[in-house]
Enzyme design. Structure first.
Site, PDB file in Angstrom:
ATOM      1  N   ASP A   3       0.484   9.078  -4.485  1.00  0.00           N
ATOM      2  CA  ASP A   3       0.188   8.538  -5.813  1.00  0.00           C
ATOM      3  C   ASP A   3      -1.091   9.084  -6.414  1.00  0.00           C
ATOM      4  OD1 ASP A   3       2.410   6.896  -6.026  1.00  0.00           O
ATOM      5  OD2 ASP A   3       1.505   5.432  -4.699  1.00  0.00           O
ATOM      6  N   HIS A  13      -3.027   4.714   3.535  1.00  0.00           N
ATOM      7  CA  HIS A  13      -1.598   4.449   3.688  1.00  0.00           C
ATOM      8  C   HIS A  13      -1.387   3.701   4.988  1.00  0.00           C
ATOM      9  CE1 HIS A  13       2.719   5.162   3.973  1.00  0.00           C
ATOM     10  NE2 HIS A  13       2.662   5.372   2.678  1.00  0.00           N
TER      11      HIS A  13
HETATM   12  N1  ACO Z   1     -10.312   2.321  -0.424  1.00  0.00           N
HETATM   13  C1  ACO Z   1     -11.281   1.804   0.355  1.00  0.00           C
HETATM   14  N2  ACO Z   1     -11.068   1.246   1.558  1.00  0.00           N
HETATM   15  C2  ACO Z   1      -9.808   1.204   1.997  1.00  0.00           C
HETATM   16  C3  ACO Z   1      -8.731   1.725   1.251  1.00  0.00           C
HETATM   17  C4  ACO Z   1      -9.013   2.309   0.002  1.00  0.00           C
HETATM   18  N3  ACO Z   1      -8.027   2.812  -0.755  1.00  0.00           N
HETATM   19  N4  ACO Z   1      -7.582   1.550   1.937  1.00  0.00           N
HETATM   20  C5  ACO Z   1      -7.922   0.938   3.067  1.00  0.00           C
HETATM   21  N5  ACO Z   1      -9.261   0.722   3.114  1.00  0.00           N
HETATM   22  C6  ACO Z   1     -10.013   0.125   4.217  1.00  0.00           C
HETATM   23  C7  ACO Z   1      -9.833  -1.394   4.229  1.00  0.00           C
HETATM   24  O1  ACO Z   1     -10.874  -2.041   3.491  1.00  0.00           O
HETATM   25  C8  ACO Z   1      -9.904  -1.717   5.702  1.00  0.00           C
HETATM   26  O2  ACO Z   1     -11.268  -1.723   6.080  1.00  0.00           O
HETATM   27  P1  ACO Z   1     -11.772  -2.719   7.268  1.00  0.00           P
HETATM   28  O3  ACO Z   1     -11.035  -2.281   8.497  1.00  0.00           O
HETATM   29  O4  ACO Z   1     -13.232  -2.467   7.323  1.00  0.00           O
HETATM   30  O5  ACO Z   1     -11.401  -4.099   6.822  1.00  0.00           O
HETATM   31  C9  ACO Z   1      -9.253  -0.504   6.362  1.00  0.00           C
HETATM   32  O6  ACO Z   1      -9.427   0.588   5.434  1.00  0.00           O
HETATM   33  C10 ACO Z   1      -7.767  -0.696   6.645  1.00  0.00           C
HETATM   34  O7  ACO Z   1      -7.152  -1.142   5.433  1.00  0.00           O
HETATM   35  P2  ACO Z   1      -5.872  -2.083   5.389  1.00  0.00           P
HETATM   36  O8  ACO Z   1      -5.750  -2.682   4.041  1.00  0.00           O
HETATM   37  O9  ACO Z   1      -5.910  -3.017   6.566  1.00  0.00           O
HETATM   38  O10 ACO Z   1      -4.734  -1.022   5.622  1.00  0.00           O
HETATM   39  P3  ACO Z   1      -3.219  -1.223   5.288  1.00  0.00           P
HETATM   40  O11 ACO Z   1      -2.500  -0.282   6.160  1.00  0.00           O
HETATM   41  O12 ACO Z   1      -2.825  -2.657   5.367  1.00  0.00           O
HETATM   42  O13 ACO Z   1      -3.129  -0.816   3.751  1.00  0.00           O
HETATM   43  C11 ACO Z   1      -2.803   0.373   1.750  1.00  0.00           C
HETATM   44  C12 ACO Z   1      -2.591   0.353   3.268  1.00  0.00           C
HETATM   45  C13 ACO Z   1      -2.260  -0.940   1.123  1.00  0.00           C
HETATM   46  C14 ACO Z   1      -1.991   1.513   1.151  1.00  0.00           C
HETATM   47  C15 ACO Z   1      -4.304   0.530   1.455  1.00  0.00           C
HETATM   48  O14 ACO Z   1      -4.796   1.736   2.020  1.00  0.00           O
HETATM   49  C16 ACO Z   1      -4.622   0.482  -0.053  1.00  0.00           C
HETATM   50  O15 ACO Z   1      -4.759  -0.631  -0.594  1.00  0.00           O
HETATM   51  N6  ACO Z   1      -4.682   1.668  -0.720  1.00  0.00           N
HETATM   52  C17 ACO Z   1      -4.873   1.713  -2.144  1.00  0.00           C
HETATM   53  C18 ACO Z   1      -3.538   1.430  -2.826  1.00  0.00           C
HETATM   54  C19 ACO Z   1      -2.584   2.605  -2.737  1.00  0.00           C
HETATM   55  O16 ACO Z   1      -2.956   3.740  -2.964  1.00  0.00           O
HETATM   56  N7  ACO Z   1      -1.300   2.283  -2.432  1.00  0.00           N
HETATM   57  C20 ACO Z   1      -0.239   3.298  -2.372  1.00  0.00           C
HETATM   58  C21 ACO Z   1       0.363   3.374  -1.036  1.00  0.00           C
HETATM   59  S1  ACO Z   1       1.514   4.717  -0.979  1.00  0.00           S
HETATM   60  C22 ACO Z   1       2.950   4.143  -1.663  1.00  0.00           C
HETATM   61  O17 ACO Z   1       3.268   2.976  -1.712  1.00  0.00           O
HETATM   62  C23 ACO Z   1       3.846   5.181  -2.209  1.00  0.00           C
END
Ligand code: ACO
Length: 430
Positions: free
Chosen positions: A363, A306
């Site tokens: 979620d 998140h």
């Molecule tokens: N699985 C694996 N790796 C992940 C995940 C994941 N679900 N989420 C983040 N990471 C990793 C990224 O690859 C990144 O790694 P790096 O630093 O080596 O490049 C690091 O963690 C940070 O990730 P970002 O994408 O920069 O984090 P951001 O805060 O922008 O994204 C997000 C948050 C979009 C929710 C992300 O965690 C994700 O895509 N999760 C899966 C989708 C999801 O569950 N969304 C629901 C959100 S809750 C809602 O809207 C109600």
């Protein structure tokens, strides 16, 4: 107490003092509004450290896993309150007394019907339309039907528009489902609760009596509570930005629905369920964990991570409990729940997820609950939209109530071409 200031040294200029503003909780903010005079903008793609507004509605401490609505912890609201009371709280800033609550309840329940002409609008959509596509259209179209609540400078109009949106969203949502499966629309039943009424409009058919299952009704209500607001997320910021230009509330909420539709936002529970089905059995979990950690593989664990929570999402804890309650009541033995619980356990012990502070979000379990309740996947995000409408409306109202409210207009770092000379198309050779 003396006001604290940050000192900024820019090349070739005198130091600039930037006021530090304190909130009641959370990070202080540096007021950079005077920077424009110095010839600079700030640069923060994705708004990772930018406070776009002042707000007293919802507070999240992502490091501690805290979510408060108007000061009340989400777990208490989910346990002791109901969705309409949470709506009142979000809209008005405090809990209602008994009279206020009864009045609010009655107002919301008496705005549930929609203009009959609006029902005809559905016929213009293809039967296989995604219900979110229909929702973007019909919610925007409310502005064509309710002219008497479009003057955003009028407090009464703003209030009526808020009631209408909260009341009519379940009706519009259930109609978008009924339209897709060819069943007749079911009119709202104002003797039922907000959640019970929605379930009835979704699942009742004219040829059978429909009885609301109280366990499912309560679970639906909790899902609504858990999704009611989440401060300045993408869709709420979209609503605020749309509203900042003076656009009408129905158009603003339609913009919020469009933003919510994306898989990184409201679409995640559907994506999570698809992922759990793809994993299918507990012994395949390590393969998917390895894929999630592989930088060359775009796969991510859906329902994990998140932008704000770098700890347990408190909503996920409530949702996990609700998931067990619903499956027990319906006597469903869903292997996906086993996969989900084991996936959660393994990921939470894995150094990659620990280091990146990736925890299950709301979620992760909500898809399993909704599926067990018989809600089709295409409706998952629609249900999120019903619940979040009160959050969107509360932020929209708060923004308009603030003195000196101005149109939102971010700036940019321009990296395109400059000073090109125009040639007529006949003279161009690219
Ligand atoms: N699985 C694996 N790796 C992940 C995940 C994941 N679900 N989420 C983040 N990471 C990793 C990224 O690859 C990144 O790694 P790096 O630093 O080596 O490049 C690091 O963690 C940070 O990730 P970002 O994408 O920069 O984090 P951001 O805060 O922008 O994204 C997000 C948050 C979009 C929710 C992300 O965690 C994700 O895509 N999760 C899966 C989708 C999801 O569950 N969304 C629901 C959100 S809750 C809602 O809207 C109600």
């Amino acid at each position: 107490m003396t006001e604290q200031k940050a000192i900024l040294h820019l090349p070739g200029q005198e130091a600039i003092e930037l006021p530090i503003i304190k909130g009641t909780a959370g990070n202080d903010v540096i007021d950079i509004s005077s920077l424009g005079k110095a010839g600079y903008f700030t640069y923060d793609p994705g708004f990772l450290v930018t406070a776009s507004c002042e707000s007293a509605i919802t507070y999240i401490d992502g490091d501690k896993g805290i979510l408060l609505h108007r000061g009340y912890p989400i777990a208490q609201l989910a346990e002791k309150s109901d969705y309409l009371e949470v709506c009142y709280l979000l809209l008005n800033g405090r809990l209602p007394d008994k009279n206020e609550f009864d009045k609010f309840h009655s107002i919301v329940l008496h705005h549930t019907m929609i203009h009959e002409q609006l029902a005809k609008l559905y016929q213009g959509f293809r039967r296989d339309s995604h219900p979110m596509a229909i929702m973007v259209g019909v919610v925007g179209a409310l502005s064509a039907f309710y002219h008497d609540s479009l003057d955003i400078t009028n407090v009464k109009h703003r209030e009526v528009a808020a009631y209408r949106l909260i009341s009519k969203m379940p009706t519009l949502a259930a109609m978008s489902y009924k339209y897709s499966n060819g069943q007749p629309f079911v009119y709202p039943d104002n003797s039922l609760s907000y959640a019970g009424n929605f379930l009835k409009m979704m699942f009742a058919v004219p040829c059978e009596e429909y009885k609301v299952n109280p366990v499912l009704e309560r679970a639906m209500d909790k899902i609504f509570i858990l999704h009611a607001d989440h401060e300045q997320n993408a869709s709420t910021s979209t609503v605020r930005l749309a509203g900042s230009s003076g656009a009408n509330p129905f158009a603003c909420i339609a913009a919020g629905i469009a933003s919510l539709w994306g898989p990184a936002h409201g679409g995640a529970n559907e994506a999570c369920l698809v992922m759990l089905e793809e994993i299918a059995s507990v012994d395949r979990i390590p393969e998917f964990i390895a894929r999630a950690k592989d930088k060359d593989d775009p796969f991510r664990l859906m329902g994990f991570g998140h932008r704000v929570y770098k700890n347990h999402d408190p909503r996920a804890t409530v949702m996990r409990k609700t998931c067990h309650e619903v499956l027990n009541d319906l006597q469903i033995n869903d292997p996906l729940l086993d996969v989900a619980m084991e996936l959660e356990r393994i990921a939470l012990e894995d150094p990659y997820f620990i280091e990146k502070k990736l925890y299950p979000n709301v979620d992760f379990y909500s898809g399993i609950v909704l599926q067990a309740m018989g809600i089709p996947r295409s409706m998952f995000t629609v249900i999120f939209a019903i619940a979040r409408t009160v959050g969107w409306v509360s932020h929209w109202k708060e923004m308009l109530d603030q003195p000196g409210q101005r149109i939102g207009r971010p700036r940019q770092l321009y990296t395109g071409a400059v000073d090109l000379q125009f040639d007529h198309v006949d003279d161009r050779c690219n």
